[in-house]
Design an enzyme around this catalytic site. Sequence first.
Site, PDB file in Angstrom:
ATOM      1  N   SER A   1      -1.895 -40.041  -8.579  1.00 50.64           N
ATOM      2  CA  SER A   1      -2.104 -39.958  -7.128  1.00 50.64           C
ATOM      3  C   SER A   1      -2.131 -38.503  -6.695  1.00 50.64           C
ATOM      4  CB  SER A   1      -0.976 -40.678  -6.393  1.00 50.64           C
ATOM      5  OG  SER A   1      -1.044 -40.385  -5.008  1.00 50.64           O
TER       6      SER A   1
ATOM      7  N   TYR B   1       7.382 -43.303  -4.886  1.00 51.02           N
ATOM      8  CA  TYR B   1       5.979 -43.356  -5.307  1.00 51.02           C
ATOM      9  C   TYR B   1       5.544 -42.000  -5.877  1.00 51.02           C
ATOM     10  CZ  TYR B   1       0.911 -44.065  -4.851  1.00 51.02           C
ATOM     11  OH  TYR B   1      -0.436 -44.171  -5.097  1.00 51.02           O
TER      12      TYR B   1
HETATM   13  P1  NAP Z   1      -4.878 -52.120  -4.634  1.00 53.69           P
HETATM   14  O1  NAP Z   1      -6.165 -52.459  -4.013  1.00 53.69           O
HETATM   15  O2  NAP Z   1      -3.606 -52.626  -4.036  1.00 53.69           O
HETATM   16  O3  NAP Z   1      -4.945 -52.495  -6.181  1.00 53.69           O
HETATM   17  C1  NAP Z   1      -3.823 -52.430  -7.008  1.00 53.69           C
HETATM   18  C2  NAP Z   1      -3.880 -53.604  -7.939  1.00 53.69           C
HETATM   19  O4  NAP Z   1      -2.762 -53.494  -8.842  1.00 53.69           O
HETATM   20  C3  NAP Z   1      -3.736 -54.933  -7.191  1.00 53.69           C
HETATM   21  O5  NAP Z   1      -4.627 -55.904  -7.714  1.00 53.69           O
HETATM   22  C4  NAP Z   1      -2.299 -55.298  -7.483  1.00 53.69           C
HETATM   23  O6  NAP Z   1      -2.057 -56.694  -7.458  1.00 53.69           O
HETATM   24  C5  NAP Z   1      -2.140 -54.759  -8.886  1.00 53.69           C
HETATM   25  N1  NAP Z   1      -0.742 -54.644  -9.238  1.00 53.69           N
HETATM   26  C6  NAP Z   1       0.289 -54.214  -8.457  1.00 53.69           C
HETATM   27  N2  NAP Z   1       1.438 -54.289  -9.130  1.00 53.69           N
HETATM   28  C7  NAP Z   1       1.133 -54.793 -10.358  1.00 53.69           C
HETATM   29  C8  NAP Z   1       1.904 -55.126 -11.489  1.00 53.69           C
HETATM   30  N3  NAP Z   1       3.235 -54.975 -11.486  1.00 53.69           N
HETATM   31  N4  NAP Z   1       1.280 -55.626 -12.578  1.00 53.69           N
HETATM   32  C9  NAP Z   1      -0.047 -55.806 -12.580  1.00 53.69           C
HETATM   33  N5  NAP Z   1      -0.841 -55.525 -11.542  1.00 53.69           N
HETATM   34  C10 NAP Z   1      -0.253 -55.016 -10.433  1.00 53.69           C
HETATM   35  O7  NAP Z   1      -4.669 -50.535  -4.657  1.00 53.69           O
HETATM   36  P2  NAP Z   1      -5.657 -49.330  -5.058  1.00 53.69           P
HETATM   37  O8  NAP Z   1      -5.710 -48.447  -3.883  1.00 53.69           O
HETATM   38  O9  NAP Z   1      -6.893 -49.828  -5.708  1.00 53.69           O
HETATM   39  O10 NAP Z   1      -4.730 -48.603  -6.138  1.00 53.69           O
HETATM   40  C11 NAP Z   1      -5.066 -48.498  -7.515  1.00 53.69           C
HETATM   41  C12 NAP Z   1      -4.286 -47.325  -8.097  1.00 53.69           C
HETATM   42  O11 NAP Z   1      -4.684 -46.110  -7.451  1.00 53.69           O
HETATM   43  C13 NAP Z   1      -2.785 -47.461  -7.876  1.00 53.69           C
HETATM   44  O12 NAP Z   1      -2.106 -47.017  -9.028  1.00 53.69           O
HETATM   45  C14 NAP Z   1      -2.513 -46.517  -6.710  1.00 53.69           C
HETATM   46  O13 NAP Z   1      -1.204 -46.041  -6.718  1.00 53.69           O
HETATM   47  C15 NAP Z   1      -3.540 -45.439  -6.981  1.00 53.69           C
HETATM   48  N6  NAP Z   1      -3.889 -44.628  -5.809  1.00 53.69           N
HETATM   49  C16 NAP Z   1      -4.655 -45.128  -4.798  1.00 53.69           C
HETATM   50  C17 NAP Z   1      -4.984 -44.299  -3.721  1.00 53.69           C
HETATM   51  C18 NAP Z   1      -5.854 -44.751  -2.591  1.00 53.69           C
HETATM   52  O14 NAP Z   1      -6.192 -43.918  -1.737  1.00 53.69           O
HETATM   53  N7  NAP Z   1      -6.234 -46.009  -2.499  1.00 53.69           N
HETATM   54  C19 NAP Z   1      -4.527 -42.982  -3.682  1.00 53.69           C
HETATM   55  C20 NAP Z   1      -3.721 -42.537  -4.716  1.00 53.69           C
HETATM   56  C21 NAP Z   1      -3.427 -43.352  -5.790  1.00 53.69           C
HETATM   57  P3  NAP Z   1      -1.568 -57.385  -6.073  1.00 53.69           P
HETATM   58  O15 NAP Z   1      -2.648 -57.099  -5.059  1.00 53.69           O
HETATM   59  O16 NAP Z   1      -1.431 -58.816  -6.444  1.00 53.69           O
HETATM   60  O17 NAP Z   1      -0.272 -56.683  -5.723  1.00 53.69           O
END
Ligand code: NAP
Length: 234
Positions: free
Chosen positions: A124, A137
């Site tokens: 992140s 986080y």
């Molecule tokens: P998202 O849409 O919430 O996708 C995350 C996915 O991971 C969801 O399908 C979630 O399932 C799954 N997940 C959560 N906990 C889990 C576990 N214990 N075991 C298996 N699967 C799990 O979020 P995203 O924004 O795409 O995030 C993806 C990654 O990018 C994450 O690591 C996040 O920290 C990182 N990130 C995102 C941003 C951003 O701007 N979006 C910025 C910095 C970093 P559920 O929906 O069922 O919980």
Amino acid sequence: MRTAVVTGGASGIGLAIAERLAKDGYQVAALDLDPSDTSVVPATDVADRAQVDAALAAVRERLGPVTILVNAAGTDGFKRFSDLTFEAWHRVINVNLNGVFHCVQAALPDMMEAGWGRIVNISSSSAQSGQPFMTHYVASKSAVNGLTKALALELGPFGVTVNAVPPGFIDTPMLRKAEARELLGGTVEEHIQRTPVRRVGRPEDIAAACAFLVSEEAGYITGQILGVNGGRNT
Ligand code: NAP
């Protein structure tokens, strides 16, 4: 045909990565708490080692050895540090950091056997900038960057590269939920005005970076933290 596992592959960034790698010709298995009906693996919590081992065994059996792993599963949380319970702290560390530990250890034997592997950890941009009310986080994602650098040095001699992609401000359900709860420090629209490239990031932007890092031609790139954030962090 190479087999890739993408954790968090049912939503947002992980889903875009899984779709992009499939389009690029890899066999792809998505690991998620709530996988799609078409997934070859059952629901998997990356924080649970037994579930991760079972999922990797299922992928191996159906699709062959796993030589590409993208760790995108993640969970966030917003709490003033003084109010943060140890349970909440632990859950975020357990998913975001320990989940990477479990998945890498479970997939690594296939990569060592093949003498070739690609690991990409989605960390992140908050690990670069800090973020109030997200100490757990940010700590977890900073640790993922550190793990990436150290592991790259260990695995380089075995043909396995390890890199991290820290996303910043990507339009996913995670971001929109934070916006809806007024936890973003402004709306997505307001953030766009503070973003040098003047747009919100798309999950496909992260997928493009991953597609490159897992490719054959990225074999001399390891231990790197490749920010994909529209210039918000340099
Ligand atoms: P998202 O849409 O919430 O996708 C995350 C996915 O991971 C969801 O399908 C979630 O399932 C799954 N997940 C959560 N906990 C889990 C576990 N214990 N075991 C298996 N699967 C799990 O979020 P995203 O924004 O795409 O995030 C993806 C990654 O990018 C994450 O690591 C996040 O920290 C990182 N990130 C995102 C941003 C951003 O701007 N979006 C910025 C910095 C970093 P559920 O929906 O069922 O919980």
